[in-house]
Design a protein around this motif. Structure first.
Motif, PDB file in Angstrom:
ATOM      1  N   THR A  88     -77.667  -1.322  12.813  1.00  0.00           N
ATOM      2  CA  THR A  88     -77.713  -1.749  11.421  1.00  0.00           C
ATOM      3  C   THR A  88     -78.898  -1.072  10.760  1.00  0.00           C
ATOM      4  OG1 THR A  88     -79.039  -3.700  11.998  1.00  0.00           O
ATOM      5  CG2 THR A  88     -76.648  -3.975  11.911  1.00  0.00           C
ATOM      6  N   VAL A  89     -78.901  -1.072   9.446  1.00  0.00           N
ATOM      7  CA  VAL A  89     -79.976  -0.437   8.700  1.00  0.00           C
ATOM      8  C   VAL A  89     -80.466  -1.391   7.615  1.00  0.00           C
ATOM      9  CG1 VAL A  89     -78.338   0.681   7.124  1.00  0.00           C
ATOM     10  CG2 VAL A  89     -80.656   1.607   7.358  1.00  0.00           C
ATOM     11  N   SER A  90     -81.776  -1.486   7.485  1.00  0.00           N
ATOM     12  CA  SER A  90     -82.378  -2.263   6.402  1.00  0.00           C
ATOM     13  C   SER A  90     -82.987  -1.303   5.390  1.00  0.00           C
ATOM     14  CB  SER A  90     -83.463  -3.197   6.952  1.00  0.00           C
ATOM     15  OG  SER A  90     -82.918  -4.147   7.831  1.00  0.00           O
ATOM     16  N   ALA A  91     -83.196  -1.794   4.173  1.00  0.00           N
ATOM     17  CA  ALA A  91     -83.761  -0.922   3.130  1.00  0.00           C
ATOM     18  C   ALA A  91     -84.638  -1.723   2.185  1.00  0.00           C
ATOM     19  CB  ALA A  91     -82.640  -0.234   2.343  1.00  0.00           C
ATOM     20  N   GLY A  92     -85.696  -1.051   1.727  1.00  0.00           N
ATOM     21  CA  GLY A  92     -86.545  -1.592   0.673  1.00  0.00           C
ATOM     22  C   GLY A  92     -86.489  -0.652  -0.508  1.00  0.00           C
ATOM     23  N   TYR A  93     -86.585  -1.203  -1.717  1.00  0.00           N
ATOM     24  CA  TYR A  93     -86.440  -0.373  -2.929  1.00  0.00           C
ATOM     25  C   TYR A  93     -87.446  -0.800  -3.985  1.00  0.00           C
ATOM     26  CZ  TYR A  93     -84.417   1.702  -7.117  1.00  0.00           C
ATOM     27  OH  TYR A  93     -84.246   2.401  -8.268  1.00  0.00           O
ATOM     28  N   ALA A  94     -88.039   0.189  -4.648  1.00  0.00           N
ATOM     29  CA  ALA A  94     -88.941  -0.059  -5.773  1.00  0.00           C
ATOM     30  C   ALA A  94     -88.755   1.034  -6.818  1.00  0.00           C
ATOM     31  CB  ALA A  94     -90.396  -0.100  -5.299  1.00  0.00           C
ATOM     32  N   GLU A  95     -89.101   0.712  -8.072  1.00  0.00           N
ATOM     33  CA  GLU A  95     -88.901   1.665  -9.171  1.00  0.00           C
ATOM     34  C   GLU A  95     -90.196   1.960  -9.915  1.00  0.00           C
ATOM     35  OE1 GLU A  95     -85.948   0.735 -12.074  1.00  0.00           O
ATOM     36  OE2 GLU A  95     -84.311   0.610 -10.598  1.00  0.00           O
ATOM     37  N   ILE A 104     -98.248   6.433  -4.968  1.00  0.00           N
ATOM     38  CA  ILE A 104     -98.759   5.712  -3.794  1.00  0.00           C
ATOM     39  C   ILE A 104     -98.286   4.265  -3.802  1.00  0.00           C
ATOM     40  CG2 ILE A 104    -100.828   4.901  -2.607  1.00  0.00           C
ATOM     41  CD1 ILE A 104    -100.360   7.870  -2.288  1.00  0.00           C
ATOM     42  N   ASP A 105     -98.427   3.610  -4.969  1.00  0.00           N
ATOM     43  CA  ASP A 105     -97.979   2.227  -5.069  1.00  0.00           C
ATOM     44  C   ASP A 105     -96.471   2.105  -4.890  1.00  0.00           C
ATOM     45  OD1 ASP A 105    -100.525   1.343  -5.441  1.00  0.00           O
ATOM     46  OD2 ASP A 105    -100.369   1.062  -7.604  1.00  0.00           O
ATOM     47  N   LEU A 106     -95.729   3.084  -5.447  1.00  0.00           N
ATOM     48  CA  LEU A 106     -94.272   3.061  -5.335  1.00  0.00           C
ATOM     49  C   LEU A 106     -93.846   3.088  -3.870  1.00  0.00           C
ATOM     50  CD1 LEU A 106     -91.634   3.148  -7.031  1.00  0.00           C
ATOM     51  CD2 LEU A 106     -91.689   5.641  -6.756  1.00  0.00           C
ATOM     52  N   TYR A 107     -94.451   3.996  -3.112  1.00  0.00           N
ATOM     53  CA  TYR A 107     -94.135   4.109  -1.684  1.00  0.00           C
ATOM     54  C   TYR A 107     -94.506   2.816  -0.950  1.00  0.00           C
ATOM     55  CZ  TYR A 107     -94.039   5.982   3.063  1.00  0.00           C
ATOM     56  OH  TYR A 107     -93.765   6.189   4.386  1.00  0.00           O
ATOM     57  N   GLU A 108     -95.687   2.304  -1.261  1.00  0.00           N
ATOM     58  CA  GLU A 108     -96.174   1.094  -0.588  1.00  0.00           C
ATOM     59  C   GLU A 108     -95.280  -0.104  -0.895  1.00  0.00           C
ATOM     60  OE1 GLU A 108    -100.174  -0.634  -1.577  1.00  0.00           O
ATOM     61  OE2 GLU A 108    -100.663   0.302   0.349  1.00  0.00           O
ATOM     62  N   TYR A 109     -94.876  -0.244  -2.129  1.00  0.00           N
ATOM     63  CA  TYR A 109     -94.066  -1.398  -2.530  1.00  0.00           C
ATOM     64  C   TYR A 109     -92.655  -1.323  -1.945  1.00  0.00           C
ATOM     65  CZ  TYR A 109     -97.802  -2.479  -5.861  1.00  0.00           C
ATOM     66  OH  TYR A 109     -99.022  -2.781  -6.442  1.00  0.00           O
ATOM     67  N   ALA A 110     -92.089  -0.111  -1.885  1.00  0.00           N
ATOM     68  CA  ALA A 110     -90.777   0.054  -1.244  1.00  0.00           C
ATOM     69  C   ALA A 110     -90.875  -0.313   0.236  1.00  0.00           C
ATOM     70  CB  ALA A 110     -90.277   1.486  -1.410  1.00  0.00           C
ATOM     71  N   ASP A 111     -91.990   0.063   0.862  1.00  0.00           N
ATOM     72  CA  ASP A 111     -92.205  -0.281   2.271  1.00  0.00           C
ATOM     73  C   ASP A 111     -92.378  -1.788   2.450  1.00  0.00           C
ATOM     74  OD1 ASP A 111     -92.683   0.514   5.056  1.00  0.00           O
ATOM     75  OD2 ASP A 111     -94.701  -0.220   4.688  1.00  0.00           O
ATOM     76  N   TYR A 112     -93.098  -2.433   1.525  1.00  0.00           N
ATOM     77  CA  TYR A 112     -93.236  -3.899   1.580  1.00  0.00           C
ATOM     78  C   TYR A 112     -91.858  -4.560   1.528  1.00  0.00           C
ATOM     79  CZ  TYR A 112     -98.285  -3.546   0.550  1.00  0.00           C
ATOM     80  OH  TYR A 112     -99.633  -3.270   0.589  1.00  0.00           O
TER      81      TYR A 112
END
Length: 388
Positions: A88-95, A104-112
């Motif tokens: 299975t695959v999970s995903a995080g998304y931010a805009e 930097i924040d975009l990457y960090e928030y998507a990872d969160y």
């Protein structure tokens, strides 16, 4: 918009099939993602089993549809064509700029958001929110304090011992060892959440080795006083899959001068297990060492029934939430009856957990339990006081 995709429990593929197969899987997954994403979406290989997707001019409907397409293909993925790998695959998304003002924040928030998805069931997409950011900030502060106390020779941690009684006589015959952290009240931190934070940040094995050392010392002291008792020690599936850790705890018990037959490993059943083959070797080693295996939290969540088929389990512990429901639910009562009969038919013992009052006890008194545990028989307390 930024997606970060992560293969759920990819470590199991590396350890169960070998790193060569793991590398092939990653290459195949990369090709699969490239085939599925529309033109204009940029795909990147990140560290480990993570992939990044950059989406221009996204909207929520398109984001969810893209994830659903990738997720559905993952579920029927056949690996190298030889055998099906259940993935299975999970995903995080931010805009940007809605969620974040910098890359930097975009990457960090998507990872969160991805970590939140993995912690809440996996196989899902999570969109970044301020709630996730607040939870992450709280977790980072908890983690900082946990690391400080662990580094200071486990300062602030202590162990409680909750009595386990004989199902028929109600005499105390053992105890379960439970971790307590003095700062838990500050964060309203439940034990399960603390264990998840320790596990995710690779600190749980340090606590675990200390638990086995302390537990064996305590058990030796009880026996020296003439207390004919056993001890239950909790181990997570992540720890079970770590072969080095299993070898370490077996060695600790072996050199403790305590009979391993007096120790039961409680396997916390908190996650779905795709393939039991990853756990056969460590379970067999535990059994061969002389220790018992108890399946904790049975009857809720995922309840790894696959373990029951392999004759690894000695005792099944019925989850306390089911026990609490018997007062108002005939279904819960009959479900417990079914578990007891099924386990006894297979030669396994049954422990009824979470018995809080006499009313609950009266409702199950016609059933035969090997063990019982709960506040009705005693709360977790200091090892010196539990069995006075």
């Amino acid at each position: 918009g930024m997606f970060i995709l992560g293969i759920d429990r990819f470590r199991n593929i590396n350890e169960g099939y070998g790193r060569k197969t793991g590398d092939k899987v990653l290459k195949a997954v990369a090709r699969l993602i490239l085939e599925l994403v529309p033109e204009g979406i940029r795909v990147y290989r990140l560290e480990g089993d993570y992939f990044g997707l950059l989406v221009k001019y996204p909207n929520e409907k398109m984001v969810k549809r893209l994830y659903d397409v990738i997720r559905s293909r993952f579920q029927c993925y056949k690996g190298n064509g030889e055998s099906r790998l259940l993935m299975t695959v999970s995903a995080g998304y931010a805009e940007y700029p809605k969620d974040a003002k910098s890359f930097i924040d975009l990457y960090e928030y998507a990872d969160y958001a991805l970590q939140y998805a993995k912690e809440n069931g996996r196989d899902r997409l999570e969109l970044f929110s301020q709630e996730i950011l607040a939870r992450r900030s709280r977790e980072l502060e908890i983690l900082r304090l946990l690391k400080e106390d662990i580094a200071e020779n486990f300062r602030g941690f202590s162990w409680g011992y909750q009595p386990i009684v004989d199902g028929e006589t109600k005499e105390i015959i053992g105890a379960e060892m439970l971790l307590h952290w003095e700062k838990s009240e500050l964060f309203q931190l439940e034990l399960d959440e603390m264990i998840q934070i320790l596990e995710k940040n690779r600190l749980l094995n340090k606590i675990g080795r200390w638990m086995f050392q302390t537990g064996c010392e305590t058990l030796r002291e009880w026996l020296a006083k003439g207390w004919n008792l056993s001890l239950n020690l909790n181990v997570s599936y992540a720890q079970i899959s770590d072969w080095r850790y299993i070898q370490e705890i077996i060695e600790i018990v072996k050199h403790s001068q305590v009979s391993p037959e007096r120790i039961a490993i409680e396997v916390v059943d908190s996650s779905f297990i795709n393939d039991m083959k990853f756990y056969e070797k460590p379970f067999r080693a535990i059994k061969e060492s002389g220790m018992k295996i108890m399946l904790d939290d049975f009857g809720v969540g995922y309840a790894s029934i696959g373990l029951l088929k392999n004759d690894f389990v000695d005792i099944v512990k019925v989850d306390g939430s089911i026990v609490r429901g018997v007062v108002n639910s005939s279904f819960d009562l009959e479900f417990i009856r079914f578990i007891v009969k099924s386990c006894h038919d297979r030669g396994m013992g049954v422990c009824l957990e979470g018995v809080e009052d006499a009313e609950q006890l009266k409702l199950v008194e016609d059933m035969v339990f090997d063990y019982m545990q709960g506040e009705l028989f005693g709360k977790a307390t200091d090892a010196r006081l539990t069995f006075k």
